[in-house]
Design an enzyme around this catalytic site. Structure first.
Site, PDB file in Angstrom:
ATOM      1  N   PHE A   1      85.237 -80.198 -57.002  1.00  0.00           N
ATOM      2  CA  PHE A   1      86.279 -80.931 -56.891  1.00  0.00           C
ATOM      3  C   PHE A   1      86.694 -81.746 -58.573  1.00  0.00           C
ATOM      4  O   PHE A   1      87.498 -81.481 -59.276  1.00  0.00           O
ATOM      5  CB  PHE A   1      86.407 -82.709 -56.281  1.00  0.00           C
ATOM      6  CG  PHE A   1      86.888 -84.257 -56.376  1.00  0.00           C
ATOM      7  CD1 PHE A   1      88.200 -83.231 -56.414  1.00  0.00           C
ATOM      8  CD2 PHE A   1      86.131 -85.138 -56.402  1.00  0.00           C
ATOM      9  CE1 PHE A   1      88.576 -84.410 -56.020  1.00  0.00           C
ATOM     10  CE2 PHE A   1      87.347 -86.020 -57.086  1.00  0.00           C
ATOM     11  CZ  PHE A   1      88.288 -86.102 -56.825  1.00  0.00           C
ATOM     12  N   VAL A   2      85.407 -81.689 -59.292  1.00  0.00           N
ATOM     13  CA  VAL A   2      85.497 -82.355 -60.735  1.00  0.00           C
ATOM     14  C   VAL A   2      85.899 -80.822 -61.635  1.00  0.00           C
ATOM     15  O   VAL A   2      86.530 -81.074 -62.620  1.00  0.00           O
ATOM     16  CB  VAL A   2      83.797 -82.263 -61.459  1.00  0.00           C
ATOM     17  CG1 VAL A   2      83.752 -83.011 -62.643  1.00  0.00           C
ATOM     18  CG2 VAL A   2      83.717 -84.008 -60.585  1.00  0.00           C
TER      19      VAL A   2
ATOM     20  N   ARG B   1      82.559 -67.021 -58.267  1.00  0.00           N
ATOM     21  CA  ARG B   1      81.276 -66.852 -57.222  1.00  0.00           C
ATOM     22  C   ARG B   1      82.146 -66.144 -55.892  1.00  0.00           C
ATOM     23  O   ARG B   1      82.676 -67.366 -55.500  1.00  0.00           O
ATOM     24  CB  ARG B   1      80.473 -67.295 -57.294  1.00  0.00           C
ATOM     25  CG  ARG B   1      79.292 -66.506 -56.361  1.00  0.00           C
ATOM     26  CD  ARG B   1      77.996 -68.221 -55.970  1.00  0.00           C
ATOM     27  NE  ARG B   1      77.146 -67.030 -55.319  1.00  0.00           N
ATOM     28  CZ  ARG B   1      75.630 -67.400 -54.553  1.00  0.00           C
ATOM     29  NH1 ARG B   1      75.500 -68.618 -55.645  1.00  0.00           N
ATOM     30  NH2 ARG B   1      74.541 -67.479 -54.386  1.00  0.00           N
TER      31      ARG B   1
ATOM     32  N   ALA C   1      84.644 -65.172 -53.944  1.00  0.00           N
ATOM     33  CA  ALA C   1      86.560 -65.194 -53.988  1.00  0.00           C
ATOM     34  C   ALA C   1      87.000 -65.646 -55.358  1.00  0.00           C
ATOM     35  O   ALA C   1      86.509 -66.340 -55.852  1.00  0.00           O
ATOM     36  CB  ALA C   1      86.975 -66.179 -52.876  1.00  0.00           C
TER      37      ALA C   1
ATOM     38  N   ALA D   1      76.418 -77.443 -59.319  1.00  0.00           N
ATOM     39  CA  ALA D   1      75.120 -78.103 -59.013  1.00  0.00           C
ATOM     40  C   ALA D   1      74.982 -76.882 -57.512  1.00  0.00           C
ATOM     41  O   ALA D   1      76.099 -77.179 -56.597  1.00  0.00           O
ATOM     42  CB  ALA D   1      74.992 -78.952 -59.246  1.00  0.00           C
ATOM     43  N   ARG D   2      73.789 -77.647 -56.796  1.00  0.00           N
ATOM     44  CA  ARG D   2      73.541 -77.657 -55.562  1.00  0.00           C
ATOM     45  C   ARG D   2      73.605 -79.021 -55.262  1.00  0.00           C
ATOM     46  O   ARG D   2      72.954 -79.607 -55.381  1.00  0.00           O
ATOM     47  CB  ARG D   2      72.753 -77.532 -55.154  1.00  0.00           C
ATOM     48  CG  ARG D   2      72.176 -76.786 -53.700  1.00  0.00           C
ATOM     49  CD  ARG D   2      70.594 -76.549 -53.415  1.00  0.00           C
ATOM     50  NE  ARG D   2      70.468 -75.975 -52.054  1.00  0.00           N
ATOM     51  CZ  ARG D   2      70.543 -77.136 -50.965  1.00  0.00           C
ATOM     52  NH1 ARG D   2      69.848 -77.774 -50.958  1.00  0.00           N
ATOM     53  NH2 ARG D   2      70.074 -76.432 -49.394  1.00  0.00           N
TER      54      ARG D   2
ATOM     55  N   SER E   1      73.719 -86.908 -62.579  1.00  0.00           N
ATOM     56  CA  SER E   1      73.916 -88.309 -61.618  1.00  0.00           C
ATOM     57  C   SER E   1      73.548 -89.800 -61.375  1.00  0.00           C
ATOM     58  O   SER E   1      72.090 -89.667 -62.228  1.00  0.00           O
ATOM     59  CB  SER E   1      73.088 -87.094 -59.862  1.00  0.00           C
ATOM     60  OG  SER E   1      73.582 -88.424 -58.930  1.00  0.00           O
TER      61      SER E   1
ATOM     62  N   TYR F   1      67.609 -83.996 -54.514  1.00  0.00           N
ATOM     63  CA  TYR F   1      69.064 -83.631 -54.975  1.00  0.00           C
ATOM     64  C   TYR F   1      68.371 -85.163 -56.539  1.00  0.00           C
ATOM     65  O   TYR F   1      69.043 -84.371 -58.326  1.00  0.00           O
ATOM     66  CB  TYR F   1      69.904 -84.384 -54.585  1.00  0.00           C
ATOM     67  CG  TYR F   1      71.315 -84.467 -55.739  1.00  0.00           C
ATOM     68  CD1 TYR F   1      71.936 -83.501 -56.094  1.00  0.00           C
ATOM     69  CD2 TYR F   1      71.826 -85.653 -55.949  1.00  0.00           C
ATOM     70  CE1 TYR F   1      72.466 -83.423 -56.751  1.00  0.00           C
ATOM     71  CE2 TYR F   1      73.119 -85.551 -56.968  1.00  0.00           C
ATOM     72  CZ  TYR F   1      73.040 -83.876 -57.130  1.00  0.00           C
ATOM     73  OH  TYR F   1      74.266 -84.312 -58.302  1.00  0.00           O
TER      74      TYR F   1
ATOM     75  N   GLY G   1      93.828 -96.916 -38.110  1.00  0.00           N
ATOM     76  CA  GLY G   1      93.369 -97.821 -37.569  1.00  0.00           C
ATOM     77  C   GLY G   1      92.303 -98.217 -36.345  1.00  0.00           C
ATOM     78  O   GLY G   1      92.092 -99.184 -35.837  1.00  0.00           O
TER      79      GLY G   1
END
Length: 323
Positions: free
Chosen positions: A14-15, A36, A38, A75-76, A119, A145, A194
């Protein structure tokens, strides 16, 4: 910004995706993105190169040729339901050993600056309301982590001191924005449908960071002289309760927020009995950060207001929602 060549890891994340998109639009900047598996679709001009993974003994020498700045976003990542028998060992292999392997080769190749996306978990898991984490607080990671990210930071500091390569560490809080996944996406789905949620009486405070704001901070840190060998926390600079977040998110989607005022103590007790203490903490507890250091050293303030960033996130969800 003067002409620069960037190596950006984590381009499938995402980042990383958002960062590569931003850098690719900047004049006189070249971007190299290791991939890595595809083949990925990157913006025009981005040079994608194959790699076998982050773990040693990955050879980065060809990718690092003529690179000015490495931005290590791969990262993992943290997951709620970790299945590894020894989670810390697995996190260390990628987040510590893999990071240091890349950084050593970067220093040897003459890379001037190494930006490590760490993080907020390095600081800890919760804060007392009104007492935010700061960039210079003593680290207190609790889960595997967070520990692996802190150990990577320590190893990078030692390497930077020994080699002269400039190091910048950025610790983001929860990142959201158009295309966000995981828990934030789940919240939007619940609100859109909802679904009544028992989160109408939460008085905690949480910091978040929009993807555009995080990317802007990273880009600032690629060149600003004041960023060298510093740690920065990343947030929007606006904290709100989980209840307020859900209310604002529902309004941004044009949906009612069906939030029931269930006592926090009751929900926390049930979550603990169900073995979901970590999830409970992420919903009910406070986690605030102070980004005044960013303003003071970098003259940086988040360019996108929280309400605007939330509106963009909600609109993307509505535009791409599966019927």
């Amino acid at each position: 910004m003067s002409s620069k060549t960037f190596l950006v890891t984590g381009g499938s994340g995402f980042v990383g995706r958002a960062l590569i998109e931003r850098l690719s639009k900047m004049p006189e900047c070249a971007v190299i993105a290791p991939v890595r598996g595809a083949v990925m679709s990157f913006p025009p001009g981005v040079c994608s190169i194959p790699c076998t993974g982050l773990e040693p003994p990955q050879d980065w020498s060809a990718a690092l040729k003529d690179v000015d700045c490495v931005i290590h976003a791969a990262a993992r990542v943290h997951v709620m339901n970790e299945s590894a028998a020894d989670p810390l060992a697995v996190f260390r292999l990628v987040n510590v050993d893999g990071t240091l392997n890349l950084a050593r080769q970067a220093a040897a190749a003459g890379v001037k600056r190494f930006i490590f996306i760490s993080s907020i978990k390095v600081n800890g898991e919760v804060t007392a309301p009104g007492y935010p984490f700061t960039a210079d607080d003593k680290p207190a990671p609790l889960d595997p982590y967070g520990v692996s990210k802190f150990e990577a930071e320590q190893a990078l500091r030692a390497l930077a001191a020994a080699t002269g390569m400039e190091l910048v560490i950025i610790r983001p809080v929860l990142v959201y924005g158009p295309g966000v996944k995981a828990n934030f996406l789940s919240m939007m789905r619940w609100l859109y449908r909802g679904v009544p949620l028992p989160f109408g009486a939460l008085d905690n405070r949480r910091s978040l960071v929009a993807i555009d704001n995080l990317v802007d901070l990273i880009v600032t840190c690629t060149e600003h002289p004041g960023a060298a060998n510093q740690v920065f926390l990343a947030s929007d600079g606006e904290d709100l309760s989980t209840t307020q977040l859900l209310q604002k998110l529902a309004a941004a989607m044009g949906r009612p927020a069906r939030l029931l005022p269930v006592p926090v103590g009751l929900m926390d007790g049930v979550a603990t009995l169900m073995g979901r203490r970590a999830l409970s903490q992420r919903i009910f507890a406070s986690l605030q950060v102070d980004i005044s250091k960013n303003r003071q050293l970098l003259n940086w303030t988040p360019p996108v207001a929280f309400d605007r960033a939330l509106s963009l996130t909600a609109q993307h969800f509505l535009d791409t929602r599966q019927s």
